[in-house]
Design an enzyme around this catalytic site. Structure first.
Site, short mmCIF file in Angstrom:
data_model
loop_
_atom_site.label_atom_id
_atom_site.label_comp_id
_atom_site.label_asym_id
_atom_site.label_seq_id
_atom_site.Cartn_x
_atom_site.Cartn_y
_atom_site.Cartn_z
N ASP A 53 0.87 -1.18 0.00
CA ASP A 53 0.00 0.00 0.00
C ASP A 53 0.89 1.21 0.00
O ASP A 53 2.03 1.16 0.51
CB ASP A 53 -0.90 0.05 1.24
CG ASP A 53 -0.16 0.64 2.43
OD1 ASP A 53 0.62 -0.10 3.07
OD2 ASP A 53 -0.32 1.84 2.72
N CYS A 83 -0.93 4.31 -21.92
CA CYS A 83 -1.84 4.08 -20.79
C CYS A 83 -3.29 4.01 -21.26
O CYS A 83 -3.72 4.77 -22.13
CB CYS A 83 -1.66 5.22 -19.78
SG CYS A 83 -2.72 5.05 -18.33
N CYS A 142 -6.01 9.30 -19.67
CA CYS A 142 -5.19 9.25 -20.89
C CYS A 142 -6.04 9.00 -22.14
O CYS A 142 -5.64 9.34 -23.25
CB CYS A 142 -4.10 8.19 -20.75
SG CYS A 142 -2.79 8.72 -19.63
#
Lengths: 400, 400
Positions: A298, A336, A341
């Site tokens: 994380d 991406c 994007c």
């Protein structure tokens, strides 16, 4: 190099609420330490079965400190590919309060995230409260727990191992953490002393924990010292936790120190339990952490740098505020597939940042999380295909 | 009471770019002025056909001042039911610049909104720049245009009617506005003088306008003075604009003054052209504006109050920061079908506001826009069903 795990898996057990007791299923392991890899590690792919569905591992958890991953709706979180969300016990205990969240149906319902969740113990935040106003410390530690003052209103509070377990049971995440003491990584004497408390608190947390639809992870500490890490891993191994976190890293030590600490720690942990590297990391951290047997990560990085106008790719960090993007019709990253994007130019993102528009944080958070979550998904697929070490080599090649 | 319009409609004309020339189609009109309604007005439902698709009227436009409706993605805007988005010429001219937006493919592409758009002329913002530092005015008006200083960096700029048309053609919204002078609503002498300029500028804007996939609306001014409004409406009627805006309202006059101004203005405008009430309004404004023949509204209210923690319903405005919501498991509005009300409690929204989380602005903007856009959709359906005056009566009944 894929090695199917042939070990016996526990069948899902039902607890009193009819929910399956969480358990970990290891699907594939790729051992390292060949001439080609040079890493003493094992890349693993598995599934952590939880009351809120299966969690594919390795996995990367966006951080929702105050019961929201900043600037995103849960729907947007799903769309970027999130499976696991971390929330911070310290913050939620102070505001809005764990009892209030429990009365409102628990953290999942409160923040409308119906997938797996993880809470930390709050310890890291409390131990970060070293410097208060006029040099007065905001927290004092004793063997029974830690007393601290709220960063919000200065009120005094106390965390003990039992209290921290109670708070996390009130919140109701699928994965909870024991209370540990976070020491400066390179202070041996401090780490020895802290480790004593960390281990005693781990025992008390385990004894206090009762919620059967939640797993409680132990946390290995010991700074950058291999002997302390080994002692901690061994002690916690014997306590038989359903999962193990590695804490006290990415707190100021070098990247090499972090990786060498993993090199000596993960081999000492039980193979059949998930391993969680807390608060880490970057694209490099993911690839190298997985290479050393980590299953869960994380980090606030993708969303925090987003709010500062930075875009992550696998190879670099772009300051989207830069004037060179003012007329750039290209997306942040041509390769991406994220919503940002697919729809917006660098020029537009840069305009939003300069104009101080909230949408800048939202679009960059979407992009950065998508980047990290796509990377971890590809890493998992590579392991399942027996191609992890090749994938890792290609990752490093692209950064040259 | 529905009255199908039997008038001849222009067929869509193709311009040089192969795009249909925008035109307005009136589908239903409900006359007022009965014993039951008491209103001298005509509620209308129609379609404004644009190069970016059909725009159902009456319609309410969220405001995207800096090429973003604050705190929302275009996808979220679609989900709340938005059809038309307004952007501010003044802001976009200054930052990032209209030529830059044109080079990047126009405003639709820049902000990834593929539906109908509207830009104002920038005049309102410029005339709002009355007070500068140390009492120095930030703008000076002459008969040829207005010179002003940027609120961003103090640089000097000039808007003329021709320049404002050029900027809006660069931005490329489907609906553009003439440059007008906004006068204090209750200063008769000022309004007389301003109206002279407004009318001369309207002629110049019309002469300068050339983009065939964009319609240029005239703007009726005249403050709260019926004779000036009549003079303005008559003058602009003769100029034969494809649509008419009513400006200079909701700028400090009373609600009664605003409505009585509409009462005398809309009957003087051509029946077959769309009418746009600029910068208005509230739920009451929508119902009463439509009752007086308005087709298009815009207002920052739903998103602005959202960022201040307020939720709109049809009958009230709720301060969601209020402590009474801290433990409230109910949604903002039980009757609401928006994403925020379907997933989150008042307690959670209140927590996000108190914790200063961006998601508070996003969820409240979603709720507030959904509320306004659902209201205007229902109003339209009521007109098409010949039920508008009954709908209006029920709306007022619910507020008692």
């Amino acid at each position: 190099m894929t090695q199917s795990m042939d070990q016996e898996m526990d069948a899902p057990q039902k607890n009193g609420n009819g929910k399956a007791r969480p358990y970990f299923e290891l699907l594939a392991v790729e051992p390292g330490k060949t001439a080609a890899t040079g890493v003493v590690g094992r890349a693993r792919a598995g599934v952590l079965h939880t009351a809120h569905g299966p969690l594919p591992t390795p996995i990367y958890a966006p951080v929702g400190t105050q019961a929201t991953v900043k600037a995103l709706t849960p729907r947007q979180l799903r769309e970027v590919g999130a499976h696991l969300v971390l929330a911070n016990t310290y913050h939620l205990y102070l505001r809005p309060g764990d009892a209030r969240i429990a009365a409102l149906g628990g953290l999942h319902r409160f923040m409308a995230w119906d997938g797996p969740m993880l809470t930390d113990s709050g310890g890291f935040q409390v131990f970060s409260l070293a410097g208060g106003e006029r040099g007065k410390s905001l927290r004092t530690i004793d063997d029974d727990g830690v007393t601290f003052r709220s960063h919000i209103d200065g009120s005094t509070h106390r965390f003990t191992p039992e209290r921290v377990v109670e708070i996390q049971e009130n919140l109701g995440a699928d994965i909870a953490m024991v209370l540990d003491e976070c020491a400066p990584p390179d202070d041996y004497e401090y780490n020895v002393k802290a480790l004593g408390r960390t281990h005693a608190w781990a025992e008390r947390c385990k004894a206090a924990h009762s919620r059967e639809d939640q797993v409680l992870f132990g946390i290995v500490q010991g700074g950058v010292f291999p002997d302390l890490r080994a002692r901690s891993a061994s002690f916690l191994f014997d306590l038989d936790f359903p999962g193990y976190a590695i804490g006290g890293l990415s707190v100021g030590e070098s990247k090499a120190q972090m990786l060498s600490t993993l090199d000596v720690t993960t081999p000492l942990l039980p193979e059949d339990r998930p391993r969680y590297l807390m608060g880490v990391g970057t694209p490099v951290d993911l690839v190298e952490g997985v290479a050393r047997g980590i299953d869960i990560f994380d980090c606030v990085l993708p969303t925090r740098v987003a709010r500062n106008g930075a875009a992550l790719t696998r190879v670099e960090r772009l300051n989207m505020r830069n004037a060179r993007f003012a007329d750039d019709p290209a997306p942040i990253d041509e390769a991406c597939g994220c919503y940002a994007c697919q729809h917006f130019s660098r020029a537009y993102i840069r305009h939003l940042i300069v104009a101080k528009e909230i949408l800048a944080a939202t679009l960059l958070s979407i992009h950065n999380l998508y980047t990290m979550l796509t990377l971890i998904r590809e890493i998992r697929e590579a392991i399942l295909a027996g191609q992890f070490w090749e994938y890792r080599a290609a990752f490093w090649e692209a950064r040259k």
